[in-house]
Design a protein around this motif. Sequence first.
Motif, PDB file in Angstrom:
ATOM      1  N   TRP A  24       0.840  -1.208   0.000  1.00 34.96           N
ATOM      2  CA  TRP A  24       0.000   0.000   0.000  1.00 34.96           C
ATOM      3  C   TRP A  24       0.873   1.256   0.000  1.00 34.96           C
ATOM      4  O   TRP A  24       0.619   2.207  -0.745  1.00 34.96           O
ATOM      5  CB  TRP A  24      -0.926  -0.012   1.210  1.00 34.96           C
ATOM      6  CG  TRP A  24      -1.999   1.047   1.190  1.00 34.96           C
ATOM      7  CD1 TRP A  24      -1.820   2.394   1.178  1.00 34.96           C
ATOM      8  CD2 TRP A  24      -3.413   0.834   1.178  1.00 34.96           C
ATOM      9  NE1 TRP A  24      -3.031   3.046   1.165  1.00 34.96           N
ATOM     10  CE2 TRP A  24      -4.027   2.109   1.166  1.00 34.96           C
ATOM     11  CE3 TRP A  24      -4.214  -0.305   1.203  1.00 34.96           C
ATOM     12  CZ2 TRP A  24      -5.425   2.261   1.170  1.00 34.96           C
ATOM     13  CZ3 TRP A  24      -5.599  -0.142   1.206  1.00 34.96           C
ATOM     14  CH2 TRP A  24      -6.188   1.127   1.185  1.00 34.96           C
ATOM     15  N   LEU A  25       1.895   1.253   0.841  1.00 35.60           N
ATOM     16  CA  LEU A  25       2.782   2.416   0.904  1.00 35.60           C
ATOM     17  C   LEU A  25       3.502   2.640  -0.426  1.00 35.60           C
ATOM     18  O   LEU A  25       3.711   3.787  -0.846  1.00 35.60           O
ATOM     19  CB  LEU A  25       3.797   2.237   2.024  1.00 35.60           C
ATOM     20  CG  LEU A  25       3.247   2.257   3.459  1.00 35.60           C
ATOM     21  CD1 LEU A  25       4.382   2.089   4.458  1.00 35.60           C
ATOM     22  CD2 LEU A  25       2.478   3.548   3.733  1.00 35.60           C
ATOM     23  N   LEU A  26       3.890   1.556  -1.080  1.00 40.69           N
ATOM     24  CA  LEU A  26       4.559   1.689  -2.373  1.00 40.69           C
ATOM     25  C   LEU A  26       3.621   2.293  -3.406  1.00 40.69           C
ATOM     26  O   LEU A  26       4.029   3.173  -4.185  1.00 40.69           O
ATOM     27  CB  LEU A  26       5.058   0.315  -2.840  1.00 40.69           C
ATOM     28  CG  LEU A  26       5.785   0.291  -4.192  1.00 40.69           C
ATOM     29  CD1 LEU A  26       7.035   1.175  -4.150  1.00 40.69           C
ATOM     30  CD2 LEU A  26       6.154  -1.141  -4.567  1.00 40.69           C
ATOM     31  N   VAL A  27       2.375   1.852  -3.418  1.00 38.54           N
ATOM     32  CA  VAL A  27       1.401   2.426  -4.346  1.00 38.54           C
ATOM     33  C   VAL A  27       1.206   3.911  -4.058  1.00 38.54           C
ATOM     34  O   VAL A  27       1.146   4.741  -4.979  1.00 38.54           O
ATOM     35  CB  VAL A  27       0.057   1.671  -4.252  1.00 38.54           C
ATOM     36  CG1 VAL A  27      -1.034   2.410  -5.027  1.00 38.54           C
ATOM     37  CG2 VAL A  27       0.196   0.255  -4.795  1.00 38.54           C
ATOM     38  N   GLU A  28       1.101   4.266  -2.776  1.00 37.65           N
ATOM     39  CA  GLU A  28       0.961   5.685  -2.417  1.00 37.65           C
ATOM     40  C   GLU A  28       2.158   6.498  -2.888  1.00 37.65           C
ATOM     41  O   GLU A  28       2.001   7.614  -3.406  1.00 37.65           O
ATOM     42  CB  GLU A  28       0.824   5.828  -0.893  1.00 37.65           C
ATOM     43  CG  GLU A  28      -0.553   5.571  -0.364  1.00 37.65           C
ATOM     44  CD  GLU A  28      -0.692   6.002   1.081  1.00 37.65           C
ATOM     45  OE1 GLU A  28      -1.809   6.384   1.484  1.00 37.65           O
ATOM     46  OE2 GLU A  28       0.309   5.954   1.829  1.00 37.65           O
ATOM     47  N   LYS A  29       3.345   5.951  -2.687  1.00 40.81           N
ATOM     48  CA  LYS A  29       4.556   6.661  -3.097  1.00 40.81           C
ATOM     49  C   LYS A  29       4.569   6.898  -4.598  1.00 40.81           C
ATOM     50  O   LYS A  29       4.912   7.994  -5.074  1.00 40.81           O
ATOM     51  CB  LYS A  29       5.787   5.851  -2.667  1.00 40.81           C
ATOM     52  CG  LYS A  29       7.130   6.471  -3.070  1.00 40.81           C
ATOM     53  CD  LYS A  29       7.371   7.787  -2.381  1.00 40.81           C
ATOM     54  CE  LYS A  29       8.755   8.348  -2.724  1.00 40.81           C
ATOM     55  NZ  LYS A  29       8.998   9.658  -2.095  1.00 40.81           N
ATOM     56  N   ILE A  30       4.202   5.891  -5.360  1.00 38.33           N
ATOM     57  CA  ILE A  30       4.190   6.015  -6.823  1.00 38.33           C
ATOM     58  C   ILE A  30       3.086   6.975  -7.284  1.00 38.33           C
ATOM     59  O   ILE A  30       3.308   7.817  -8.159  1.00 38.33           O
ATOM     60  CB  ILE A  30       3.998   4.626  -7.470  1.00 38.33           C
ATOM     61  CG1 ILE A  30       5.217   3.740  -7.174  1.00 38.33           C
ATOM     62  CG2 ILE A  30       3.785   4.753  -8.976  1.00 38.33           C
ATOM     63  CD1 ILE A  30       5.042   2.300  -7.586  1.00 38.33           C
ATOM     64  N   LYS A  31       1.889   6.860  -6.681  1.00 42.49           N
ATOM     65  CA  LYS A  31       0.754   7.667  -7.118  1.00 42.49           C
ATOM     66  C   LYS A  31       0.835   9.105  -6.644  1.00 42.49           C
ATOM     67  O   LYS A  31       0.589  10.048  -7.401  1.00 42.49           O
ATOM     68  CB  LYS A  31      -0.557   7.059  -6.586  1.00 42.49           C
ATOM     69  CG  LYS A  31      -1.054   5.844  -7.356  1.00 42.49           C
ATOM     70  CD  LYS A  31      -2.295   5.253  -6.696  1.00 42.49           C
ATOM     71  CE  LYS A  31      -3.480   6.172  -6.684  1.00 42.49           C
ATOM     72  NZ  LYS A  31      -3.636   7.014  -5.499  1.00 42.49           N
ATOM     73  N   ASP A  32       1.131   9.275  -5.349  1.00 49.38           N
ATOM     74  CA  ASP A  32       0.997  10.592  -4.724  1.00 49.38           C
ATOM     75  C   ASP A  32       2.305  11.198  -4.245  1.00 49.38           C
ATOM     76  O   ASP A  32       2.327  12.326  -3.761  1.00 49.38           O
ATOM     77  CB  ASP A  32       0.026  10.496  -3.542  1.00 49.38           C
ATOM     78  CG  ASP A  32      -1.306   9.883  -3.937  1.00 49.38           C
ATOM     79  OD1 ASP A  32      -1.816  10.228  -5.020  1.00 49.38           O
ATOM     80  OD2 ASP A  32      -1.837   9.052  -3.172  1.00 49.38           O
ATOM     81  N   LYS A  48       4.036  10.430  -1.605  1.00 45.42           N
ATOM     82  CA  LYS A  48       4.321  10.317  -0.174  1.00 45.42           C
ATOM     83  C   LYS A  48       3.578   9.136   0.434  1.00 45.42           C
ATOM     84  O   LYS A  48       2.369   8.975   0.220  1.00 45.42           O
ATOM     85  CB  LYS A  48       3.898  11.597   0.560  1.00 45.42           C
ATOM     86  CG  LYS A  48       4.678  12.838   0.155  1.00 45.42           C
ATOM     87  CD  LYS A  48       4.179  14.060   0.897  1.00 45.42           C
ATOM     88  CE  LYS A  48       4.952  15.312   0.477  1.00 45.42           C
ATOM     89  NZ  LYS A  48       4.454  16.521   1.173  1.00 45.42           N
ATOM     90  N   PRO A  49       4.276   8.316   1.204  1.00 41.19           N
ATOM     91  CA  PRO A  49       3.588   7.265   1.967  1.00 41.19           C
ATOM     92  C   PRO A  49       2.977   7.872   3.227  1.00 41.19           C
ATOM     93  O   PRO A  49       3.593   8.719   3.880  1.00 41.19           O
ATOM     94  CB  PRO A  49       4.705   6.279   2.307  1.00 41.19           C
ATOM     95  CG  PRO A  49       5.937   7.132   2.362  1.00 41.19           C
ATOM     96  CD  PRO A  49       5.734   8.244   1.364  1.00 41.19           C
ATOM     97  N   THR A  50       1.781   7.464   3.593  1.00 45.23           N
ATOM     98  CA  THR A  50       1.080   8.073   4.725  1.00 45.23           C
ATOM     99  C   THR A  50       0.847   7.075   5.854  1.00 45.23           C
ATOM    100  O   THR A  50       0.832   5.858   5.645  1.00 45.23           O
ATOM    101  CB  THR A  50      -0.285   8.634   4.287  1.00 45.23           C
ATOM    102  OG1 THR A  50      -1.148   7.540   3.933  1.00 45.23           O
ATOM    103  CG2 THR A  50      -0.131   9.574   3.094  1.00 45.23           C
ATOM    104  N   SER A  51       0.618   7.605   7.045  1.00 45.97           N
ATOM    105  CA  SER A  51       0.310   6.753   8.191  1.00 45.97           C
ATOM    106  C   SER A  51      -1.041   6.072   8.009  1.00 45.97           C
ATOM    107  O   SER A  51      -1.204   4.896   8.361  1.00 45.97           O
ATOM    108  CB  SER A  51       0.314   7.584   9.480  1.00 45.97           C
ATOM    109  OG  SER A  51      -0.664   8.613   9.424  1.00 45.97           O
ATOM    110  N   VAL A  52      -2.010   6.800   7.461  1.00 47.09           N
ATOM    111  CA  VAL A  52      -3.319   6.207   7.213  1.00 47.09           C
ATOM    112  C   VAL A  52      -3.199   5.097   6.177  1.00 47.09           C
ATOM    113  O   VAL A  52      -3.866   4.059   6.268  1.00 47.09           O
ATOM    114  CB  VAL A  52      -4.326   7.283   6.753  1.00 47.09           C
ATOM    115  CG1 VAL A  52      -5.625   6.646   6.278  1.00 47.09           C
ATOM    116  CG2 VAL A  52      -4.607   8.260   7.894  1.00 47.09           C
ATOM    117  N   GLY A  53      -2.317   5.281   5.192  1.00 48.10           N
ATOM    118  CA  GLY A  53      -2.077   4.242   4.204  1.00 48.10           C
ATOM    119  C   GLY A  53      -1.464   2.997   4.830  1.00 48.10           C
ATOM    120  O   GLY A  53      -1.830   1.867   4.491  1.00 48.10           O
TER     121      GLY A  53
END
Length: 422
Positions: A262-270, A272-277
């Motif tokens: 999930w964090l990797l997807v967030e990093k690629i998409k947005d 930044k990796p988030t705590s909620v992610g």
Amino acid sequence: MDQGNTAFILIAAAFVLLMTPGLAFFYGGLVKAKSVISMMMMSFGALGLIGVLWVLFGYAIAFPGAEGTVAPWAIDWSAIGLSSLLETPEDAAYPPMAFVCFQATFAILTVALVSGAIADRAKFGAWMLFAGVWATVVYFPVASWVFNFGLADDGSFEYGGWITKGLQDVFGVGAIDFAGGTAVHINAGAAALALALVLGKRVGFQKGVHVPHNPPFVLLGAGLLWFGWFGFNAGSELAADGTAALAFINTIAAPAAALLAWLLVEKIKDGKPTSVGAASGAVAGLVAITPACASVDPIWAIVLGLIAGAACALAIELKYKLGFDDSLDVVGIHLVGGLIGTLYLGFFANGTGLFMGGDASQLIVQAIAALAVLAYSFVLAFVIGLAIEKTIGFRVKNEDEIAGIDTVVHGEVGYTLSDAKV
């Protein structure tokens, strides 16, 4: 009676009960500050209501024993009120009441999960009415389809609901759902989608408008859920043995991998990796491994976690593209994650999966079970929710939603920052 296994079941039940307050924190942190009491109260309301209904008649519907074999809806009238289960048979491995306690916590949590789809806009009384009716006509019968089974010495289903013994009679294998991928997560996710459609979108609904007010609450809730999930998965073996140990390690491996995915997807998409992610990824992995925890090797649990974490991270965007307001992503995490974990077994279940020495039969029965529970739950939840909306009303007024529904519905605020009256 095996006192060690009895203690194991009772401790596992306590773990699972803790998941509902954990869910309250997880959901509570995701809503706006003026709705946190309302959100958390829906979980605690479910705990109170379903706990009572389970004793009165829920267990009697969910576990009619061999008398309920294959039948889609049955009831053990002698189990009403549980008085007939107070004595432990001499040949029993554990007291019947220990199993009653364990399964009660499943019922409570499943109902509470649904509430995340209607955050910020639901009346508490209407939610409680929905929870009681939906549990009675959906969760209790579905639990019987999945969990009400007895095994013969060769491991085949001696009796059970239509998802277990019924499908085994037709295809030679029954559906695998060790701890509730269908009965809990697909069931709750489908009901959540139905309620989201009935109540409609929140005022001003669009991407980026509604942000979590308290990420630390979300992380705390995810941690409590993960802790309780060991009782959820390993406890479903009902014995402290090797299968429970396998379920336990898979309950570490899959959510850990899903968190990273999930964090990797967030990093690629947005960017930044988030705590909620991180919290959401862990829960997505826990959901996916639930049906599979005792039927896959740990390496395949990691693969499942990676798939579920990435897929659910992408799936939560569907509500913006398809135009339904699933407030806290119950559909994107529990419905999608439950489907992934259930269908994954068709390919990788030890001994019966398509890639693990079996044929397509396991995949077919997994798909039938998943789609049947999805359709049954969605249709009935939609009908129940719509009936409530058209009679007493399910949704609060728009002005109350904008102002924050905690004070309107409960007369309380989540945070008092001074001694001044609020």
